[in-house]
Design an enzyme around this catalytic site. Sequence first.
Site, PDB file in Angstrom:
ATOM      1  N   HIS A   7     -16.614 -44.579  29.405  1.00  0.00           N
ATOM      2  CA  HIS A   7     -15.175 -45.019  29.187  1.00  0.00           C
ATOM      3  C   HIS A   7     -14.488 -45.479  30.325  1.00  0.00           C
ATOM      4  O   HIS A   7     -14.563 -44.870  31.188  1.00  0.00           O
ATOM      5  CB  HIS A   7     -14.400 -43.925  28.257  1.00  0.00           C
ATOM      6  CG  HIS A   7     -13.181 -44.428  27.835  1.00  0.00           C
ATOM      7  ND1 HIS A   7     -12.861 -44.854  26.673  1.00  0.00           N
ATOM      8  CD2 HIS A   7     -11.994 -44.432  28.599  1.00  0.00           C
ATOM      9  CE1 HIS A   7     -11.512 -45.342  26.421  1.00  0.00           C
ATOM     10  NE2 HIS A   7     -11.003 -45.209  27.584  1.00  0.00           N
ATOM     11  N   CYS A   8     -14.095 -46.902  30.305  1.00  0.00           N
ATOM     12  CA  CYS A   8     -13.531 -47.379  31.532  1.00  0.00           C
ATOM     13  C   CYS A   8     -11.880 -47.526  31.200  1.00  0.00           C
ATOM     14  O   CYS A   8     -11.540 -48.246  30.524  1.00  0.00           O
ATOM     15  CB  CYS A   8     -14.367 -48.906  31.660  1.00  0.00           C
ATOM     16  SG  CYS A   8     -13.656 -49.699  33.244  1.00  0.00           S
ATOM     17  N   ILE A   9     -11.334 -46.835  32.062  1.00  0.00           N
ATOM     18  CA  ILE A   9      -9.934 -46.747  32.072  1.00  0.00           C
ATOM     19  C   ILE A   9      -9.259 -48.335  32.537  1.00  0.00           C
ATOM     20  O   ILE A   9      -8.038 -48.572  32.224  1.00  0.00           O
ATOM     21  CB  ILE A   9      -9.124 -45.875  32.926  1.00  0.00           C
ATOM     22  CG1 ILE A   9      -9.604 -45.877  34.286  1.00  0.00           C
ATOM     23  CG2 ILE A   9      -9.666 -44.621  32.291  1.00  0.00           C
ATOM     24  CD1 ILE A   9      -8.723 -44.994  35.208  1.00  0.00           C
ATOM     25  N   TRP A  10     -10.188 -49.007  33.386  1.00  0.00           N
ATOM     26  CA  TRP A  10      -9.645 -50.352  33.823  1.00  0.00           C
ATOM     27  C   TRP A  10      -9.597 -51.377  32.654  1.00  0.00           C
ATOM     28  O   TRP A  10      -8.884 -52.368  32.676  1.00  0.00           O
ATOM     29  CB  TRP A  10     -10.395 -50.846  34.634  1.00  0.00           C
ATOM     30  CG  TRP A  10     -10.615 -50.280  36.298  1.00  0.00           C
ATOM     31  CD1 TRP A  10     -11.160 -49.057  36.555  1.00  0.00           C
ATOM     32  CD2 TRP A  10      -9.418 -50.284  37.271  1.00  0.00           C
ATOM     33  NE1 TRP A  10     -10.868 -48.549  37.880  1.00  0.00           N
ATOM     34  CE2 TRP A  10      -9.796 -49.391  37.901  1.00  0.00           C
ATOM     35  CE3 TRP A  10      -8.471 -51.207  37.405  1.00  0.00           C
ATOM     36  CZ2 TRP A  10      -9.133 -49.302  39.333  1.00  0.00           C
ATOM     37  CZ3 TRP A  10      -7.624 -51.300  38.524  1.00  0.00           C
ATOM     38  CH2 TRP A  10      -7.941 -50.221  39.556  1.00  0.00           C
TER      39      TRP A  10
ATOM     40  N   ASN B 264     -10.840 -49.456  27.244  1.00  0.00           N
ATOM     41  CA  ASN B 264     -11.970 -49.344  26.198  1.00  0.00           C
ATOM     42  C   ASN B 264     -13.184 -48.741  26.782  1.00  0.00           C
ATOM     43  O   ASN B 264     -13.618 -48.356  27.744  1.00  0.00           O
ATOM     44  CB  ASN B 264     -12.421 -51.051  25.867  1.00  0.00           C
ATOM     45  CG  ASN B 264     -13.088 -51.225  24.564  1.00  0.00           C
ATOM     46  OD1 ASN B 264     -13.184 -50.111  23.932  1.00  0.00           O
ATOM     47  ND2 ASN B 264     -13.405 -52.248  24.350  1.00  0.00           N
TER      48      ASN B 264
END
Length: 307
Positions: free
Chosen positions: A156-159, A162
């Site tokens: 899971h990429c907070i940048w 999504n």
Amino acid sequence: MDLNPFRFCSGLKFLGYFMIILVFGLIAISYDAVIVLTCGPHLLHGGFKSFLSFLVLTLFHLLLFLLVWSYFMVVFRDPGAVPANWRVLPDQNVEQENFISSSSLAAVDNSALASSSDGIEKRSAPGYCSRCQNGKPPRCHHCSVCERCVLKMDHHCIWVVNCVGARNYKFFLLFVLYTFLETLMDTLVLLPGFINFFQQANHHSSSPGKMAITFLAFVLNLAFALSLLCFVVMHISLLLSNTTSVEVHEKKKGMQWKYDLGWKKNIEQVFGTEKLMWPFPLLSKQDLEKVSALDGLNFPTRSDVNV
């Protein structure tokens, strides 16, 4: 009452929106420093500096276009959700993907499916997520931030606010690659200005605002370029071995990875077979139909490895 730490993971969604603002803030600062303050003034002077500034300006906008395009694709493209009522038939192995309708679910032994109240996934049957109460295809994992299972989940990429999974992994790789190239180019372009920063400050040969923007843009781009270099190298290694970030911890040392089909086939499992489409955050209709791994449900395996 038991404390479930996974409930706090959903708070990372709000942090992600701040990261989006940070990404576009970095783009704005870099644009001002590279284009407006550094390259723009040389365009009308003529000579080699003017030609070089034109090349930098062209490359900057090309990378920026591809970067933003890839970014929006990975942000808004669903990484892959498990179809409703997906199940593995009782007489089949978990690697044999199968979909049965809700009318056939009665054939599945519900007594083998355990639920979990502590937020941690517990499997009492292969290919089942007790938190989603649904079947779990191969290479699928439950994301505690999205609160659902994601097909071929990488992380899971907070940048991008999504998950990165089967259906947006290519876009994520392109976003990381183009961001690295953009920040690297910005660092090299701003390096002379950074070197002259202290000299200009001592002689007051430039306005404090321009010096501050150049200094800040150089430091930020250098920091992002160095950190992204490690990220790019890591994901290229994962791509060439057909492995996700999650699966790195699942692979047994000294044993062949059953999804490793050779570096060329491994790339095609993510980017498709049409090489002209590789640099763009798009997948052709032909590849979506031809490459089964792109749907996140069916994955070819090595014939010489016992699955």
